[in-house]
Design an enzyme around this catalytic site. Sequence first.
Site, mmCIF file in Angstrom:
data_model
loop_
_atom_site.group_PDB
_atom_site.id
_atom_site.type_symbol
_atom_site.label_atom_id
_atom_site.label_comp_id
_atom_site.label_asym_id
_atom_site.label_seq_id
_atom_site.Cartn_x
_atom_site.Cartn_y
_atom_site.Cartn_z
ATOM 1 N N CYS A 1 -7.570 -2.508 -4.946
ATOM 2 C CA CYS A 1 -5.914 -2.123 -4.829
ATOM 3 C C CYS A 1 -5.278 -3.400 -5.047
ATOM 4 O O CYS A 1 -4.132 -3.451 -5.746
ATOM 5 C CB CYS A 1 -5.467 -1.422 -3.619
ATOM 6 S SG CYS A 1 -5.728 0.310 -3.502
ATOM 7 N N CYS B 1 0.966 -1.090 -0.160
ATOM 8 C CA CYS B 1 -0.072 -0.084 -0.157
ATOM 9 C C CYS B 1 1.077 1.012 -0.079
ATOM 10 O O CYS B 1 0.367 2.333 -0.699
ATOM 11 C CB CYS B 1 -0.923 -0.014 1.265
ATOM 12 S SG CYS B 1 -1.735 -1.456 1.626
ATOM 13 N N HIS C 1 0.983 4.975 -1.708
ATOM 14 C CA HIS C 1 0.322 6.105 -0.895
ATOM 15 C C HIS C 1 1.334 6.630 -0.060
ATOM 16 O O HIS C 1 0.927 7.559 0.697
ATOM 17 C CB HIS C 1 -0.883 5.557 -0.368
ATOM 18 C CG HIS C 1 -1.789 5.052 -1.453
ATOM 19 N ND1 HIS C 1 -2.589 5.886 -2.316
ATOM 20 C CD2 HIS C 1 -2.237 3.812 -1.862
ATOM 21 C CE1 HIS C 1 -3.403 4.983 -2.992
ATOM 22 N NE2 HIS C 1 -2.985 4.033 -2.832
ATOM 23 N N ARG D 1 -12.306 -0.226 -2.154
ATOM 24 C CA ARG D 1 -11.007 0.287 -2.259
ATOM 25 C C ARG D 1 -9.796 -0.809 -2.063
ATOM 26 O O ARG D 1 -8.681 -0.923 -2.867
ATOM 27 C CB ARG D 1 -10.919 1.558 -1.610
ATOM 28 C CG ARG D 1 -9.634 2.300 -1.709
ATOM 29 C CD ARG D 1 -9.356 3.206 -2.992
ATOM 30 N NE ARG D 1 -8.764 1.977 -3.907
ATOM 31 C CZ ARG D 1 -8.564 2.065 -5.062
ATOM 32 N NH1 ARG D 1 -8.503 3.401 -5.363
ATOM 33 N NH2 ARG D 1 -7.846 1.499 -6.019
#
Lengths: 106, 282
Positions: B243, B196, B200, B239
């Site tokens: 992802c 992740c 991000h 989400r």
Amino acid sequence: MSNFARPFFAAVSITAAVAAATPVYAASEADFSAAYAAAEAANKQAGALRNQWTTTGIALAAAKKAAAEGNFDAAVAASKEAEALAKASIYQANEQKDAWREMEIK
Amino acid sequence: MRSAIRFALGIIAAAALVGPVSAAETPNPPADAAAFKKFFTDKFPKVKLEDFVNGPYSMDEGLYRQWREKEQFPPYEFAVETGKEMFTKPFKNGKSYADCFPNQGIGVRQDYPYFDTKTGKVVTLELALNQCREANGEPPFSYVKDEMAALTAYMAFTSRGKPFDIKIPDDPRALEAYENGKRYFYTRRGQLNFSCATCHVQSPGERIRAEVLAPALGILNAMPIYRSEWSGMGTTSRRFTTCNSQIRAVPLNPQDDEYRDLEYYLSYVSNGLPISGPGARP
């Protein structure tokens, strides 16, 4: 043509002729079953580590489809690809057990 | 002399073993949250702390202008209206969602997820809504879109501006859930070998194909979201699962422990930032 070249080309020609005459090895259904089982087992192990890859599933599906069409060469090749992908995902999961901290914001 | 050297070497070895490892592995959520905020505010000094909840719009001036215009007629408006109708309509047994939540479910989004000390698990808003339905004899909704997105959109809308207030109770299981969520966030997975954090933390503001990546700080404050890419609304569950698919990892089931713990961690480190959901994203 030199004295050296003549026997060399003759040898190459004979080898090519023999290769063309020899039937190409075709994988059998048993080869596919063994390769597929190995791939499935590796993917199951990746699943136990909660780290399966979508591409492994795609390769497994391709292997099954090829086998259903009787193309066992393609089926074995896809199974082996799936096994390699599954093994890579297992390696990743094990390696990340500690390596995740390298990215941590501190 | 030899024993003194041996003793000194022993001390050094023990310090090397115990010192850095224990410091690195002792969970300290408040320090994590402070470091998280510092990382992003240092990286984007022009972005105000509370603006991080606007995701990619906080990273790009052009997108920010487009978004302000879009907010005149926001694409999530229908979901808020539908969610309100659903929320106020009684179940077959006469009770309603309001009976399942503190303050009748109005203005409470900022308190979710929470750690339930009875079950020893993280409870997200989506999970709490389905638990409410099942407790009242109603079938659960899909976690990823439609009804669940509408309900959470309405609940987020009634909570706008309230700062995330995620608590970690004095329970080792809560701390473990937080740590599990943190580990999930930073762990590389999928054939693309992304975590992740790859998108991000390392790359917010950068483009991945046509999209501008959102910063992890405040990323859940805008949930649920209308995504043009989805042509519809999506929940936090949607989400997370998409992802995972995008990096060629097989997604887990929505609301599996890993996703709940991830939501717990990500929400906690955004404590203090306002709820801005429902949001709209490209």
